[in-house]
Write a protein that holds these residues in place. Sequence first.
Motif, PDB file in Angstrom:
ATOM      1  N   ALA A   1      44.152  46.548  34.630  1.00 46.87           N
ATOM      2  CA  ALA A   1      42.778  46.599  34.127  1.00 46.87           C
ATOM      3  C   ALA A   1      41.886  47.337  35.105  1.00 46.87           C
ATOM      4  O   ALA A   1      41.016  48.111  34.707  1.00 46.87           O
ATOM      5  CB  ALA A   1      42.253  45.188  33.902  1.00 46.87           C
ATOM      6  N   VAL A   2      42.084  47.087  36.397  1.00 42.56           N
ATOM      7  CA  VAL A   2      41.228  47.692  37.413  1.00 42.56           C
ATOM      8  C   VAL A   2      42.026  47.916  38.692  1.00 42.56           C
ATOM      9  O   VAL A   2      42.821  47.056  39.102  1.00 42.56           O
ATOM     10  CB  VAL A   2      39.984  46.820  37.692  1.00 42.56           C
ATOM     11  N   VAL A   3      41.824  49.080  39.303  1.00 44.28           N
ATOM     12  CA  VAL A   3      42.410  49.405  40.611  1.00 44.28           C
ATOM     13  C   VAL A   3      41.250  49.711  41.547  1.00 44.28           C
ATOM     14  O   VAL A   3      40.478  50.641  41.306  1.00 44.28           O
ATOM     15  CB  VAL A   3      43.346  50.627  40.522  1.00 44.28           C
ATOM     16  N   SER A   4      41.123  48.922  42.604  1.00 44.21           N
ATOM     17  CA  SER A   4      40.099  49.185  43.608  1.00 44.21           C
ATOM     18  C   SER A   4      40.779  49.843  44.799  1.00 44.21           C
ATOM     19  O   SER A   4      41.422  49.176  45.614  1.00 44.21           O
ATOM     20  CB  SER A   4      39.412  47.884  44.036  1.00 44.21           C
ATOM     21  N   VAL A   5      40.664  51.163  44.866  1.00 44.27           N
ATOM     22  CA  VAL A   5      41.375  51.935  45.885  1.00 44.27           C
ATOM     23  C   VAL A   5      40.921  51.529  47.282  1.00 44.27           C
ATOM     24  O   VAL A   5      41.745  51.309  48.171  1.00 44.27           O
ATOM     25  CB  VAL A   5      41.155  53.445  45.661  1.00 44.27           C
ATOM     26  N   HIS A   6      39.610  51.397  47.472  1.00 43.33           N
ATOM     27  CA  HIS A   6      39.099  51.114  48.808  1.00 43.33           C
ATOM     28  C   HIS A   6      39.409  49.691  49.264  1.00 43.33           C
ATOM     29  O   HIS A   6      39.406  49.398  50.463  1.00 43.33           O
ATOM     30  CB  HIS A   6      37.590  51.386  48.874  1.00 43.33           C
ATOM     31  N   GLN A   7      39.712  48.788  48.318  1.00 41.99           N
ATOM     32  CA  GLN A   7      40.100  47.425  48.673  1.00 41.99           C
ATOM     33  C   GLN A   7      41.611  47.245  48.685  1.00 41.99           C
ATOM     34  O   GLN A   7      42.113  46.192  49.082  1.00 41.99           O
ATOM     35  CB  GLN A   7      39.489  46.428  47.680  1.00 41.99           C
ATOM     36  N   ASN A   8      42.325  48.280  48.204  1.00 40.91           N
ATOM     37  CA  ASN A   8      43.790  48.231  48.114  1.00 40.91           C
ATOM     38  C   ASN A   8      44.249  47.046  47.261  1.00 40.91           C
ATOM     39  O   ASN A   8      45.182  46.332  47.612  1.00 40.91           O
ATOM     40  CB  ASN A   8      44.426  48.167  49.509  1.00 40.91           C
ATOM     41  N   GLU A   9      43.571  46.848  46.132  1.00 36.80           N
ATOM     42  CA  GLU A   9      43.898  45.744  45.231  1.00 36.80           C
ATOM     43  C   GLU A   9      43.847  46.226  43.783  1.00 36.80           C
ATOM     44  O   GLU A   9      43.175  47.209  43.469  1.00 36.80           O
ATOM     45  CB  GLU A   9      42.900  44.588  45.377  1.00 36.80           C
ATOM     46  N   PHE A  10      44.553  45.493  42.910  1.00 34.65           N
ATOM     47  CA  PHE A  10      44.448  45.765  41.480  1.00 34.65           C
ATOM     48  C   PHE A  10      44.656  44.461  40.719  1.00 34.65           C
ATOM     49  O   PHE A  10      45.186  43.476  41.243  1.00 34.65           O
ATOM     50  CB  PHE A  10      45.466  46.826  41.028  1.00 34.65           C
ATOM     51  N   LEU A  11      44.220  44.459  39.462  1.00 37.06           N
ATOM     52  CA  LEU A  11      44.422  43.324  38.563  1.00 37.06           C
ATOM     53  C   LEU A  11      44.922  43.835  37.225  1.00 37.06           C
ATOM     54  O   LEU A  11      44.427  44.858  36.725  1.00 37.06           O
ATOM     55  CB  LEU A  11      43.108  42.566  38.322  1.00 37.06           C
ATOM     56  N   THR A  12      45.876  43.131  36.628  1.00 36.51           N
ATOM     57  CA  THR A  12      46.262  43.420  35.247  1.00 36.51           C
ATOM     58  C   THR A  12      45.244  42.739  34.332  1.00 36.51           C
ATOM     59  O   THR A  12      44.431  41.916  34.771  1.00 36.51           O
ATOM     60  CB  THR A  12      47.658  42.873  34.935  1.00 36.51           C
ATOM     61  N   PHE A  13      45.294  43.058  33.043  1.00 35.79           N
ATOM     62  CA  PHE A  13      44.371  42.411  32.108  1.00 35.79           C
ATOM     63  C   PHE A  13      44.624  40.905  32.045  1.00 35.79           C
ATOM     64  O   PHE A  13      43.681  40.119  31.913  1.00 35.79           O
ATOM     65  CB  PHE A  13      44.494  43.033  30.715  1.00 35.79           C
ATOM     66  N   PHE A  14      45.877  40.494  32.162  1.00 36.51           N
ATOM     67  CA  PHE A  14      46.183  39.058  32.165  1.00 36.51           C
ATOM     68  C   PHE A  14      45.580  38.390  33.403  1.00 36.51           C
ATOM     69  O   PHE A  14      44.970  37.321  33.310  1.00 36.51           O
ATOM     70  CB  PHE A  14      47.704  38.844  32.137  1.00 36.51           C
ATOM     71  N   GLU A  15      45.729  39.038  34.558  1.00 33.21           N
ATOM     72  CA  GLU A  15      45.163  38.478  35.793  1.00 33.21           C
ATOM     73  C   GLU A  15      43.636  38.463  35.743  1.00 33.21           C
ATOM     74  O   GLU A  15      42.997  37.532  36.241  1.00 33.21           O
ATOM     75  CB  GLU A  15      45.649  39.289  36.993  1.00 33.21           C
ATOM     76  N   LEU A  16      43.062  39.487  35.136  1.00 34.45           N
ATOM     77  CA  LEU A  16      41.610  39.539  35.005  1.00 34.45           C
ATOM     78  C   LEU A  16      41.110  38.369  34.164  1.00 34.45           C
ATOM     79  O   LEU A  16      40.123  37.709  34.520  1.00 34.45           O
ATOM     80  CB  LEU A  16      41.192  40.870  34.369  1.00 34.45           C
ATOM     81  N   LEU A  17      41.789  38.094  33.057  1.00 40.02           N
ATOM     82  CA  LEU A  17      41.416  36.962  32.208  1.00 40.02           C
ATOM     83  C   LEU A  17      41.564  35.644  32.963  1.00 40.02           C
ATOM     84  O   LEU A  17      40.684  34.778  32.889  1.00 40.02           O
ATOM     85  CB  LEU A  17      42.281  36.951  30.946  1.00 40.02           C
ATOM     86  N   GLN A  18      42.652  35.495  33.689  1.00 42.28           N
ATOM     87  CA  GLN A  18      42.871  34.268  34.475  1.00 42.28           C
ATOM     88  C   GLN A  18      41.735  34.031  35.461  1.00 42.28           C
ATOM     89  O   GLN A  18      41.184  32.923  35.546  1.00 42.28           O
ATOM     90  CB  GLN A  18      44.193  34.363  35.235  1.00 42.28           C
ATOM     91  N   LYS A  19      41.407  35.050  36.215  1.00 39.99           N
ATOM     92  CA  LYS A  19      40.369  34.909  37.235  1.00 39.99           C
ATOM     93  C   LYS A  19      38.985  34.718  36.593  1.00 39.99           C
ATOM     94  O   LYS A  19      38.150  33.973  37.112  1.00 39.99           O
ATOM     95  CB  LYS A  19      40.377  36.114  38.177  1.00 39.99           C
ATOM     96  N   ALA A  20      38.748  35.401  35.486  1.00 41.96           N
ATOM     97  CA  ALA A  20      37.469  35.237  34.786  1.00 41.96           C
ATOM     98  C   ALA A  20      37.299  33.802  34.317  1.00 41.96           C
ATOM     99  O   ALA A  20      36.200  33.225  34.426  1.00 41.96           O
ATOM    100  CB  ALA A  20      37.394  36.195  33.603  1.00 41.96           C
ATOM    101  N   ASP A  21      38.357  33.195  33.811  1.00 39.43           N
ATOM    102  CA  ASP A  21      38.278  31.814  33.341  1.00 39.43           C
ATOM    103  C   ASP A  21      38.128  30.831  34.500  1.00 39.43           C
ATOM    104  O   ASP A  21      37.412  29.827  34.385  1.00 39.43           O
ATOM    105  CB  ASP A  21      39.507  31.469  32.505  1.00 39.43           C
ATOM    106  N   LYS A  22      38.800  31.105  35.607  1.00 34.37           N
ATOM    107  CA  LYS A  22      38.620  30.258  36.790  1.00 34.37           C
ATOM    108  C   LYS A  22      37.171  30.320  37.277  1.00 34.37           C
ATOM    109  O   LYS A  22      36.582  29.303  37.653  1.00 34.37           O
ATOM    110  CB  LYS A  22      39.563  30.715  37.913  1.00 34.37           C
ATOM    111  N   LEU A  23      36.624  31.521  37.257  1.00 37.00           N
ATOM    112  CA  LEU A  23      35.243  31.697  37.703  1.00 37.00           C
ATOM    113  C   LEU A  23      34.278  31.021  36.729  1.00 37.00           C
ATOM    114  O   LEU A  23      33.319  30.360  37.149  1.00 37.00           O
ATOM    115  CB  LEU A  23      34.926  33.189  37.825  1.00 37.00           C
ATOM    116  N   ALA A  24      34.530  31.184  35.428  1.00 34.23           N
ATOM    117  CA  ALA A  24      33.673  30.562  34.417  1.00 34.23           C
ATOM    118  C   ALA A  24      33.683  29.043  34.557  1.00 34.23           C
ATOM    119  O   ALA A  24      32.636  28.390  34.449  1.00 34.23           O
ATOM    120  CB  ALA A  24      34.137  30.972  33.019  1.00 34.23           C
ATOM    121  N   ALA A  25      34.858  28.471  34.813  1.00 31.09           N
ATOM    122  CA  ALA A  25      34.964  27.020  34.998  1.00 31.09           C
ATOM    123  C   ALA A  25      34.204  26.584  36.248  1.00 31.09           C
ATOM    124  O   ALA A  25      33.537  25.540  36.250  1.00 31.09           O
ATOM    125  CB  ALA A  25      36.437  26.618  35.095  1.00 31.09           C
ATOM    126  N   ALA A  26      34.287  27.387  37.293  1.00 35.92           N
ATOM    127  CA  ALA A  26      33.563  27.068  38.532  1.00 35.92           C
ATOM    128  C   ALA A  26      32.057  27.136  38.306  1.00 35.92           C
ATOM    129  O   ALA A  26      31.306  26.304  38.827  1.00 35.92           O
ATOM    130  CB  ALA A  26      33.981  28.041  39.633  1.00 35.92           C
TER     131      ALA A  26
END
Length: 554
Positions: A38-63
């Motif tokens: 879903a997203v590649v952050s070159v300067h952070q050397n990280e990426f997320l798949t759409f599944f991982e993005l949904l997982q993290k979004a839901d964790k954040l929403a719950a928080a």
Amino acid sequence: MHSTKPSYIHKIGEQPLKYTTIGQLLQETADKFGERKAVVSVHQNEFLTFFELLQKADKLAAAFKLLNLEKNDRLGIWAPNLLEWYITMMGCARAGLIAVYLNPVFEAPEMVYCINKTQIKALVCADKFKQRDYYESLLTIAPELVNCARGDLQSEKVPSLKTVIRISETNKRGTYNFREILDLANDSEVANVQKFQQCISPDDGCSLHFTSGTTGKPKAALTSHYKMVNNGFFIGKGMDLSRKHHTLCVQVPLFHIFGTDIAIMVALNHASTIVLPTNGYHPSKTLDAIKNEKCTVVYGTPTMYTDLIETQEKRKERISAEIAVIAGAPVTPYLIEQISRNGCKVELLYGLSECTGIVFQSVLTDTKKAPELVEYVQEHFEVKVINESGGVVPFGTAGELCVRGYGNMLGYWEDEEKTNEMLGKDGWLKTGDQFILEEDGSGRVVGRLKDMIIRGGENIFPKEIEEFLVTHPEILEVQVIGTPHKRLGEEVCACVRVKPQANLTLEDIATFCKGKLAYFKIPTKMQIFDYFPRTMSGKIQKFKLKETLSEKNL
């Protein structure tokens, strides 16, 4: 012979509008393309798949819910282009919050205004960006942070703000850490976010974009899930992005509609991968990202493409994508020609925050065609061009462009007066742009109404002069503005950035224009600048140029 028909077009959609929320769209995309990046952050050397993005979004929403944030509360995002920015936007959507997109270079007084204007209850901010330490800036806004319990800020200057979340590896008093927040909720609380989606309506407000504020205080345009989802879908449809997987190099700031609506919402609708080359803007690093991540689409303002081309020439490399998406400011034929030399198609977009995103769109493959022409009105929009009295002018006649359709904002936040000035009860939104609409559905921006120069009774639109002057071999960029004149009212002044070792004079400009522009359009003043003041989104701030000229008594 000019047409006598009124300049009005209604673009009936080939496909129906989607009645869904951003959160539901994320779920749908993750279900179909979960393993795709879903997203590649070159300067952070990280990426997320759409599944991982949904997982993290839901964790954040719950928080967010555990932090006492309720549906329709406002949460501010004050950060440059980071992977966490995308997560936070999606987390807000899944929690039913209204995200407030804040310029990462806002100073303390601007932040105080924005927080109080929209009653921001929680703020997600970066650690550092350029020379800015966000925590230190926050202490000038809310010094009470150092002594308060986390999530219980009681500030005199910003009374609505209760919670601060920092995107940082370090901990600071009175604030939460972003990664810590992601682990705040248990599995049951995260699962409840899925159930909560039925409580969010596509018609609910979901985001607030502040206007540039070049005249008076910035206004915050409120838009809905429905508007953002559909504008993203139809922009991507016009670019034919669903035909294959595309990777979008996003060098524009995410807080701007270019980042949220035209990049993120397009990517979410068409399962495209977003690439963030840097947290700010760096032409050379952008070129590296295009090459290394095999980006097929590049997003940028005209100024960004000018810089990319100049950097590429210095590096003596041939790096090109399939599509160059240009928005945010007028573009010249000369720049279109330069971009197209490597076989890159040019996608021109016209829109504004108050319309959620894009109203006109075109792909230019013929570089001889004037780039201000847009091939078609976006589906499901109506457009018309009016005169000063509100009457519709004939096709081919200049006037103010008005827009009506699903994309028009819900209104300016808590500003009924300004909303009514721009958005009529009949649904027509006045853009403030001088526009010519043709009978075949194409159109062109002549300029901003407020930028028009009136010289001795002659109406002059700077854009026409700028497009001609930039073809001068010694000029890199040019802005044309009106300066006071006792007899004529205004006269034409060219503000230029020149190439290294150039020796450009006003006489040179006059000679270059003679026989090509009407005499009253030829600049009678010139000022050379090393750089032009810009907004974070890359727009040149003409009002600051005027201030500089005024100080020089020009």
